[in-house]
Write a protein that holds these residues in place. Structure first.
Motif, short mmCIF file in Angstrom:
data_model
loop_
_atom_site.label_atom_id
_atom_site.label_comp_id
_atom_site.label_asym_id
_atom_site.label_seq_id
_atom_site.Cartn_x
_atom_site.Cartn_y
_atom_site.Cartn_z
N ASN A 163 -34.49 3.99 5.25
CA ASN A 163 -34.11 4.08 3.82
C ASN A 163 -32.36 4.07 4.11
OD1 ASN A 163 -36.18 4.37 2.20
ND2 ASN A 163 -36.98 6.37 2.74
N SER A 164 -31.71 3.06 4.91
CA SER A 164 -30.19 3.66 5.03
C SER A 164 -29.59 2.01 5.28
CB SER A 164 -29.82 4.48 6.66
OG SER A 164 -30.36 3.35 7.37
N TYR A 165 -28.76 1.68 5.39
CA TYR A 165 -28.28 0.42 5.79
C TYR A 165 -26.91 0.60 6.62
CZ TYR A 165 -25.80 -3.54 4.26
OH TYR A 165 -24.72 -4.87 4.24
N TYR A 167 -31.18 0.38 -7.19
CA TYR A 167 -29.99 1.48 -7.42
C TYR A 167 -29.64 0.73 -5.46
CZ TYR A 167 -27.15 5.11 -4.54
OH TYR A 167 -26.24 5.12 -4.51
N GLU A 168 -30.44 0.26 -5.52
CA GLU A 168 -30.70 -0.63 -3.79
C GLU A 168 -29.60 -1.54 -3.61
OE1 GLU A 168 -33.40 -1.69 0.30
OE2 GLU A 168 -34.00 -0.37 -1.85
N LYS A 169 -30.53 -2.41 -4.65
CA LYS A 169 -29.03 -3.62 -4.81
C LYS A 169 -27.99 -3.31 -4.85
CE LYS A 169 -33.58 -6.91 -5.19
NZ LYS A 169 -33.68 -7.92 -6.67
N TYR A 170 -28.18 -2.62 -5.95
CA TYR A 170 -26.23 -2.46 -6.31
C TYR A 170 -25.57 -1.57 -4.87
CZ TYR A 170 -22.55 0.19 -8.70
OH TYR A 170 -21.24 0.57 -9.00
N LYS A 171 -25.98 -0.95 -4.46
CA LYS A 171 -25.34 0.31 -3.51
C LYS A 171 -25.13 -1.11 -2.25
CE LYS A 171 -23.79 3.42 -1.46
NZ LYS A 171 -22.67 4.61 -1.76
N ASN A 225 -24.60 -4.42 -2.41
CA ASN A 225 -23.93 -5.02 -2.70
C ASN A 225 -22.37 -4.82 -2.22
OD1 ASN A 225 -23.19 -7.91 -3.82
ND2 ASN A 225 -23.06 -6.66 -5.61
N GLN A 226 -22.17 -3.61 -3.31
CA GLN A 226 -20.70 -2.79 -3.03
C GLN A 226 -20.05 -2.22 -1.99
OE1 GLN A 226 -20.01 -3.18 -6.10
NE2 GLN A 226 -18.90 -1.79 -6.19
N LEU A 227 -21.41 -1.79 -0.82
CA LEU A 227 -20.86 -1.79 0.62
C LEU A 227 -20.51 -3.55 1.04
CD1 LEU A 227 -23.94 0.30 1.73
CD2 LEU A 227 -21.36 1.12 1.95
N GLN A 228 -21.33 -4.24 0.87
CA GLN A 228 -20.84 -5.78 1.46
C GLN A 228 -19.05 -5.74 1.10
OE1 GLN A 228 -24.70 -7.74 0.60
NE2 GLN A 228 -25.53 -7.38 2.26
N ILE A 229 -19.13 -5.88 -0.57
CA ILE A 229 -18.33 -6.17 -1.55
C ILE A 229 -16.96 -5.97 -0.45
CG2 ILE A 229 -17.25 -6.66 -2.90
CD1 ILE A 229 -19.41 -7.24 -4.40
N GLY A 230 -17.38 -4.21 -0.71
CA GLY A 230 -16.11 -3.15 -0.03
C GLY A 230 -15.77 -3.64 1.46
N ASN A 274 -18.52 0.08 13.11
CA ASN A 274 -19.67 0.55 12.20
C ASN A 274 -19.69 0.84 11.42
OD1 ASN A 274 -21.32 -0.17 15.24
ND2 ASN A 274 -19.95 0.37 15.51
N VAL A 275 -20.35 0.16 10.27
CA VAL A 275 -20.68 1.36 9.33
C VAL A 275 -22.14 1.45 8.73
CG1 VAL A 275 -20.42 0.69 6.24
CG2 VAL A 275 -18.53 0.19 8.76
N ALA A 276 -22.19 2.93 8.89
CA ALA A 276 -24.10 3.08 7.92
C ALA A 276 -23.85 4.07 6.71
CB ALA A 276 -24.51 4.23 9.58
N ALA A 277 -24.83 3.77 5.94
CA ALA A 277 -24.91 4.26 4.37
C ALA A 277 -26.65 4.88 4.25
CB ALA A 277 -24.23 3.36 3.41
N THR A 278 -26.79 5.84 4.27
CA THR A 278 -27.96 6.40 3.99
C THR A 278 -28.12 5.43 1.53
OG1 THR A 278 -29.68 8.37 3.91
CG2 THR A 278 -27.62 8.30 2.90
N LEU A 279 -29.35 4.99 1.68
CA LEU A 279 -29.86 5.05 0.64
C LEU A 279 -31.18 6.32 0.23
CD1 LEU A 279 -30.39 1.21 1.33
CD2 LEU A 279 -28.34 2.52 -0.24
N GLN A 280 -31.00 7.39 0.42
CA GLN A 280 -31.89 8.35 0.27
C GLN A 280 -31.95 9.03 -0.93
OE1 GLN A 280 -34.98 9.03 2.33
NE2 GLN A 280 -35.73 9.95 0.82
N PRO A 281 -30.72 9.32 -1.15
CA PRO A 281 -30.86 10.59 -2.87
C PRO A 281 -31.49 9.55 -3.70
CG PRO A 281 -28.41 9.23 -1.75
CD PRO A 281 -29.36 9.10 -1.33
N ILE A 282 -31.39 7.79 -3.93
CA ILE A 282 -32.20 7.26 -5.20
C ILE A 282 -33.78 7.40 -5.13
CG2 ILE A 282 -32.95 5.27 -3.89
CD1 ILE A 282 -31.84 5.71 -7.72
N ASP A 283 -35.10 7.79 -3.74
CA ASP A 283 -35.68 7.88 -3.87
C ASP A 283 -36.30 9.37 -4.34
OD1 ASP A 283 -36.53 5.69 -2.77
OD2 ASP A 283 -36.76 6.14 -0.76
N GLU A 284 -35.24 10.23 -3.93
CA GLU A 284 -35.36 11.86 -4.52
C GLU A 284 -34.81 11.47 -6.28
OE1 GLU A 284 -32.13 13.81 -2.58
OE2 GLU A 284 -33.70 13.67 -0.17
N ALA A 285 -34.52 10.94 -6.39
CA ALA A 285 -33.75 11.29 -8.25
C ALA A 285 -35.09 10.76 -8.45
CB ALA A 285 -32.77 9.83 -8.41
#
Length: 495
Positions: free
Chosen positions: A131-133, A44-48, A50-55, A149-160
């Motif tokens: 756990n953020s990007y 999920y981290e790699k996917y997220k 990748n989506q952020l970079q492409i967008g 500036n763009v900041a996105a958290t990756l914390q929800p997947i750890d909770e999952a």
């Protein structure tokens, strides 16, 4: 107990398939669950990212053709779509736009969102939690260059992942019930026809062919059931053939035993028949050697000894003829025979014996009747029949010899009738046995050796000729029927 063992043995494949299927399903469920737990966060981290970079790259590319005001909807769409905190700064580090920061009234001082740390008025710290990007990069618009500036958290997947851990008991119960139930139904479905075929094959192994195996499918089980049914049919046919062969073998063995028994009895009687004249001959010769009593008249007893030896020679000749007929390798030597001439020649040879007893020979023989047969054997048989008719007829009686074709011309009828005598019914049943004589004293002056009619019987059996003896009003009739067709003439009677 044996019944229970049989049931367990018959259903062993069901239990095996059930256990194997259950283990496979449970193993796959555990493998999938473990894979989700360990590999889902990384994936999920790699996917997220990748989506952020492409967008982000697409947004930078599109912004080149837009002014800052025109690009604001594009920036807002990117932040909402990727659930990211986005803000734009001027070259002095002051936030001039962010979908997540609200401006109160006409104040130009930005109010950061709850997730943004205020470092100074109009400035936002760029420190990002774990756990953020985050992305910090200049962006080119038509009307100038700014910093985004763009900041996105990756914390929800750890909770999952933590939720998955808490959900293990419930998932385990579901997996066990579904896996065991599916394995049970699957094993029952698969093994039911196999057990049915196995039971049918077991019955066939016990030679029970009362029921066919019917599996209505076109797969290997259907082919197996058809093969077993074909095998059962072939087994039934072969078993039936073997039973018939076995029955025939038993019959042949019984016949062989009966023949062997008769052969032993025959040779026992032969020994007795030869022993008597040999004893007589020895006694007379011994008397002549020592000149005892009447044996001094050697000429008289030499003639008697000659007759005894002659009788023994005839007896041995008859025994050899019978022995030859009883051999399994014996085959008649067939040729075309003129029966009319043959019987006339036999009657002429025996006419001397008839004249000695003043017996009239009456011949009723149709001319030129021919048949394909063994001439020597048939001559012996006819000679014995006619000779017996003469020998057992009283003095002055008649002997009729008849030969003619049947009315439908399918066979030849030969008859010998002698008058003035009758044979008891019990004797008629016995006269074709070896050494049987109606005259019980067995005097050679009143009869032969008792092998004549037995020889006749063996000859007629070898040549496939039917015969019978019966009493008629004036005497005894011996009737012989010879088929004109030669189908059975060359047939080996012992085969």
């Amino acid at each position: 107990m044996n019944k229970i063992r049989e049931i367990i043995r018959m259903k062993r494949i069901t239990y095996k398939l059930f256990l194997i299927t259950s283990l496979i399903l449970c193993s796959f469920a555990i493998l999938i669950y473990v894979s989700l737990y360990f590999f889902l966060p990384t994936f999920y981290e790699k996917y997220k990212i990748n989506q952020l970079q492409i967008g982000f790259e697409e947004m930078i590319e599109k912004a080149k053709d837009l002014t800052f005001q025109e690009a604001k909807p594009l920036l807002t769409e990117y932040g909402n779509k990727n659930n990211a905190l986005l803000y734009v700064q001027n070259t002095e580090g002051i936030i001039i736009y962010s979908p997540s920061i609200h401006i109160i009234g006409d104040s130009k001082e930005p109010i950061p969102s709850k997730s943004t740390e205020i470092n100074s008025i109009g400035r936002v710290s760029t420190n990002t939690p774990l756990n953020s990007y985050s992305i910090n990069q200049s962006i080119q618009f038509k009307d100038g260059t700014l910093i985004i500036n763009v900041a996105a958290t990756l914390q929800p997947i750890d909770e999952a992942s933590q939720v998955l851990t808490l959900f293990i008991p419930y998932i385990s119960i579901i997996v066990i019930f579904i896996g065991i139930g599916s394995a049970y139904l699957y094993s029952r479905f698969i093994t039911k026809p196999i057990l049915y075929v196995s039971q049918g094959a077991q019955k066939m192994a016990n030679l029970d062919f009362s029921e066919k195996i019917e599996v209505r499918s076109n797969d290997e089980l259907g082919e197996l059931s058809n093969s077993l049914n074909d095998m059962a049919i072939n087994l039934q046919e072969n078993i039936h053939a073997l039973q018939q062969a076995n029955q025939q073998l038993k019959s042949d063995i019984e016949k062989e035993r009966e023949i062997e028994k008769k052969r032993r009895e025959f040779f026992a009687i032969v020994s007795h028949e030869l022993k008597t004249p040999l004893t007589t001959l020895k006694g007379q010769l011994e008397g002549m050697i020592y000149n005892i009593g009447p044996y001094k008249d050697r000429n008289t007893y030499l003639y008697k000894n000659f007759y005894i030896v002659n009788d023994m020679e005839n007896l041995i000749r008859e025994i050899l003829s019978i022995s030859k007929l009883e051999q399994h390798t014996f085959k008649p030597q067939c040729e075309e025979v003129n029966l009319s001439n043959l019987i006339l020649a036999i009657v002429e040879k025996l006419d001397f014996f008839a004249s000695e007893k003043d017996i009239q020979m009456i011949k009723q023989i149709a001319p030129n009747i021919c048949v394909y047969t063994d001439c020597n054997l048939l001559e012996k048989a006819y000679k014995n029949i006619i000779h017996n008719g003469i020998m057992y007829s009283p003095r002055g009686e008649k002997v009729y010899v008849k030969l003619n074709l049947s009315k439908d011309h399918t066979n030849i009828q030969f008859q010998v009738m002698n008058t003035g005598v009758q044979i008891k019914d019990d004797d008629i049943q016995q006269i074709f046995k070896p050494f049987y004589r109606i005259e019980k004293s067995r005097n050679r002056n009143t009869g032969g050796s008792g092998l004549g009619l037995y020889l006749v019987k063996r000859v007629f059996e070898a040549l496939a000729i039917t015969y019978n003896v019966r009493n008629i009003k004036k005497g005894v009739q011996f009737a012989v029927t010879i088929p004109i067709t030669n189908k059975n003439i060359d047939k080996d009677p012992h085969s």
